[in-house]
Enzyme design. Structure first.
Site, mmCIF file in Angstrom:
data_model
loop_
_atom_site.group_PDB
_atom_site.id
_atom_site.type_symbol
_atom_site.label_atom_id
_atom_site.label_comp_id
_atom_site.label_asym_id
_atom_site.label_seq_id
_atom_site.Cartn_x
_atom_site.Cartn_y
_atom_site.Cartn_z
ATOM 1 N N SER A 127 0.814 -1.226 0.000
ATOM 2 C CA SER A 127 0.000 0.000 0.000
ATOM 3 C C SER A 127 0.840 1.265 0.000
ATOM 4 O O SER A 127 1.917 1.320 0.609
ATOM 5 C CB SER A 127 -0.872 -0.012 1.261
ATOM 6 O OG SER A 127 -1.396 1.264 1.516
ATOM 7 N N GLU A 129 0.219 3.587 1.803
ATOM 8 C CA GLU A 129 0.325 3.992 3.215
ATOM 9 C C GLU A 129 1.724 3.716 3.765
ATOM 10 O O GLU A 129 2.120 4.284 4.779
ATOM 11 C CB GLU A 129 -0.717 3.246 4.054
ATOM 12 C CG GLU A 129 -2.110 3.815 3.966
ATOM 13 C CD GLU A 129 -2.247 5.183 4.624
ATOM 14 O OE1 GLU A 129 -1.871 5.307 5.799
ATOM 15 O OE2 GLU A 129 -2.720 6.113 3.960
ATOM 16 N N TYR A 151 -1.439 0.240 10.683
ATOM 17 C CA TYR A 151 -1.722 -0.398 9.393
ATOM 18 C C TYR A 151 -0.513 -0.259 8.462
ATOM 19 O O TYR A 151 -0.058 -1.239 7.861
ATOM 20 C CB TYR A 151 -2.960 0.256 8.756
ATOM 21 C CG TYR A 151 -3.181 -0.142 7.312
ATOM 22 C CD1 TYR A 151 -3.839 -1.326 6.988
ATOM 23 C CD2 TYR A 151 -2.733 0.665 6.263
ATOM 24 C CE1 TYR A 151 -4.042 -1.694 5.659
ATOM 25 C CE2 TYR A 151 -2.930 0.313 4.944
ATOM 26 C CZ TYR A 151 -3.577 -0.872 4.647
ATOM 27 O OH TYR A 151 -3.760 -1.240 3.325
#
Ligand code: NDP
Ligand code: GDR
Length: 327
Positions: A127, A129, A151
């Site tokens: 991701s 992220e 996460y």
């Protein structure tokens, strides 16, 4: 007929990927968790040809059983606790599923593949992220990772473990570093869908306002259908590798609100949106924008759906669903 095993089949990407692989003639297997998963019925209705296995990513033996029963040529590991805001309140379970779950899946593939580790191709859903507090703009496959949430930290673990298994065992293990991708199937907790559903409900007079968090954040938003095509393309390459998948364009939450409300004839969205600190995160990632030039060059991949089309399409889908009484 090639065989694929998908974790996260009940999620947004799992459904699009299953449809894509079925259309290509694959025998598709999916893993579903929980003794009474409320999304099982949705999967059975939308992709009835998928064979389901009761598996949890935190349970290695269940993953090994799914490998034995499906004998896949390709494994797509999409399962995760995927809501960033939730990951601060549930850091352990996020680490277990989104982080250690990747190791479980890699081990299940490695043990199943035996003497020929590259015989089962593996995709890991990494991701944007992971870039978090961005160290350069735009971000590419070599950009330093600086995650900003439990996460993001878990995804960094899974990403490096995937690379490590590729390098240690010669596995055909690829990591797709995907930027935000959305669709009418997006979970309602994510901002685009929260807005599309809220705008649809406001248009139909069923809701007065949308309560939101940080409106300054920007995201590189694409269409999920395009992004699952990139996952498949990665596993068709002779060598496994890592790829950023993104549109290369960012928009703020405010722009997204403007497009969504504008589409139903509301030119000033501000009276309908209230900010509440409850939706503001302990740490934010502010300027995510991806450089997908490697994917364009090597995979021949490019996005086909632009920002306005994506958001207005989601609003239309929610208006239709609410009018039809589906939601
Ligand atoms: P969703 O949140 O829609 O789906 C997540 C899936 O993971 C669900 O099917 C869920 O099943 C499953 N899952 C959760 N916990 C477990 C568990 N313990 N064992 C097995 N399965 C589990 O995510 P998306 O479809 O949007 O994303 C797919 C993947 O891509 C995720 O890994 C996500 O982190 C990653 N990603 C997504 C991006 C995006 O913009 N959508 C961008 C970059 C990466 P259940 O129905 O049982 O909860
Ligand atoms: P993100 O998606 O955290 O990027 O993770 P999300 O849509 O949740 O948030 C995007 C941005 O919007 C801001 N925001 C709000 N977000 C939500 N959910 N609800 C609100 O009310 C709200 N108000 C403002 C957030 O602060 C944030 O900046 C998604 C997930 O799919 C991950 O699994 C995936 O890895 C990344 O995208 C890439």
């Amino acid at each position: 007929m090639p065989t694929a095993l998908i974790t996260g089949i009940t999620g947004q990407d799992g459904l699009y990927l299953a449809e894509l692989l079925l259309a290509k003639g694959y025998d598709v297997h999916g893993v579903i968790r929980g003794q009474s998963n409320p999304r099982r019925e949705l999967v059975e209705r939308l992709v009835p040809d998928v064979r389901l296995h009761n598996v949890d990513l935190t349970d290695l033996s269940s993953l090994m059983r799914a490998m034995r029963d499906s004998e896949p040529d390709e494994v797509y590991n999409l399962g995760a606790v995927s809501f960033v805001a939730y990951s601060w309140e549930n850091a352990f379970v996020t680490s277990d599923v989104t982080g250690l779950g990747v190791l479980n899946m890699l081990e299940a593939v490695r043990l199943h593949a035996g003497n020929d580790p590259a015989s089962v191709r593996f995709y890991q859903a990494s991701s944007s992220e992971m870039f978090g507090k961005v160290q350069e703009v735009p971000q590419n496959e070599r950009t330093l990772l600086w995650p900003r949430s439990p996460y993001g930290v878990s995804k960094v673990y899974g990403h490096h473990m995937t690379i490590n298994y590729r390098e240690s065992y010669g596995m055909h293990a690829s990591s797709g570093i995907l930027f935000n991708h959305e669709s009418p199937r997006r979970g309602e907790e994510f901002v685009t869908r929260k807005v599309s559903k809220g705008v649809a409900a406001i248009k139909l007079g069923r809701q007065d306002e949308i309560v939101m968090g940080n409106l300054d954040a920007r995201r590189d938003w694409g269409f999920a259908g395009d992004y699952v095509e990139a996952m498949w393309l990665m596993l068709q390459q002779p060598e496994a590798d890592d790829y950023v998948i993104a549109t290369g364009e960012t928009h703020s939450i405010e722009e997204m609100l403007s497009v969504a409300f504008g589409h139903v004839g509301i030119s000033d969205w501000r009276p309908y949106v209230r900010q509440d600190a409850a939706f503001v995160r302990p740490a934010e990632v502010d300027h995510l924008v991806g450089d997908a030039s490697k994917a364009r060059r090597v995979l021949g991949w490019k996005p086909t759906v632009g920002f306005e089309e994506l958001i207005t399409g989601m609003v239309d889908a929610d208006v239709a669903a609410l009018e039809a009484g589906w939601r």
